[in-house]
Motif scaffolding. Sequence first.
Motif, PDB file in Angstrom:
ATOM      1  N   LYS A 145       0.733  -1.247  -0.149  1.00 62.19           N
ATOM      2  CA  LYS A 145      -0.094  -0.085   0.088  1.00 62.19           C
ATOM      3  C   LYS A 145       0.643   1.333  -0.004  1.00 62.19           C
ATOM      4  O   LYS A 145       1.685   1.447   0.880  1.00 62.19           O
ATOM      5  N   VAL A 146       0.829   1.992  -1.067  1.00 66.67           N
ATOM      6  CA  VAL A 146       1.658   3.075  -1.147  1.00 66.67           C
ATOM      7  C   VAL A 146       0.664   4.515  -1.396  1.00 66.67           C
ATOM      8  O   VAL A 146      -0.323   4.380  -2.143  1.00 66.67           O
ATOM      9  N   THR A 147       1.137   5.496  -0.559  1.00 63.12           N
ATOM     10  CA  THR A 147       0.467   6.606  -0.679  1.00 63.12           C
ATOM     11  C   THR A 147       1.256   7.711  -1.087  1.00 63.12           C
ATOM     12  O   THR A 147       2.525   7.820  -0.673  1.00 63.12           O
ATOM     13  N   THR A 148       0.893   8.793  -1.874  1.00 66.86           N
ATOM     14  CA  THR A 148       1.765   9.978  -2.150  1.00 66.86           C
ATOM     15  C   THR A 148       0.631  11.020  -2.761  1.00 66.86           C
ATOM     16  O   THR A 148      -0.465  10.737  -2.796  1.00 66.86           O
ATOM     17  N   THR A 149       1.291  12.272  -3.125  1.00 67.70           N
ATOM     18  CA  THR A 149       0.216  13.160  -3.699  1.00 67.70           C
ATOM     19  C   THR A 149      -0.141  13.002  -5.046  1.00 67.70           C
ATOM     20  O   THR A 149       0.293  12.145  -5.738  1.00 67.70           O
TER      21      THR A 149
END
Length: 301
Positions: free
Chosen positions: A94-98
């Motif tokens: 699970k990857v989060t970024t803008t």
Amino acid sequence: MDWDKLRIFHAVADAGSLTHAGERLNLSQSAVSRQIRALEESLGATLFHRHARGLILTEQGELLFDATRAMTKRLEAAAARIRDSEEEVFGELKVTTTTGFGSLWLVPRLAKFYEKYPDLKIDLMLEERVLDLPMREADVAIRMKEPSQADLIRKRLMGVRMRLYASPDYLRMHGAPEVPEQLTAHRLICQNPRAPQVSAGASLVAHLMTYQPHSTLTVNNYFGVLQGVLAHLGIGVLPEYLSHDFPEMQRVLPEVESNEVPVFLAYPEELRQSRRIAAFRDFVQAEIAAQRRQQRGKAAE
């Protein structure tokens, strides 16, 4: 406290229904109901308000659900570490970024990552909200500032500056400003001042607005700003990393740029040994290094 009853309670609280929880757990509704009643009796508290349309947690139920949710996250983290073998990278990451960085820089590069790790499943969450990594809302984050949450491993990836760009067609039609004061004859495309964004970008936009651009187009993310520039609508405020993937854009007013925005990769301390995170971290760092080498090569030409 009985772990099995807690597991059933968590499923009911998450589903809001005895029936739906039973379907998830492969148990009958009556069996689920008996376990919930037994848990309430052992605690001496009512955990759910029962309504015709479903179940609602009581205050005591909320407290217990917070605890079981945290336990579930920790168990997921432990399971992830166990599943990571010494030789393979697989499972879910699970990857989060803008929105801007994720859609414009990261996603176009993921084909190479999947070629190397075809069994990996990536859940990419693009949003400006900072997700809680220690609570496992995401495994790894790429953010435009150093994360402040505790118990995180942080790695500075690069520094980015916001600059001005326009399409060649726009500049042929309207001319290129030679000094900021000439922005009064142009349309400025930028992020909406009310939209979440890096402070350096907001400060640059605020400064540019003092020159009273003839017209403006504001968007709530950089993807929209880029599309406006490519559609020849005006001069856009964009992160410099986009100039590598969109070389057709021309920089405008090269002396104008924001302060540097640090880009960090972060993940929970408890996932230090995760093969999936190590693979993703090394991939992102390699892509950034390759981009830097290409930029140096062009500058030397």
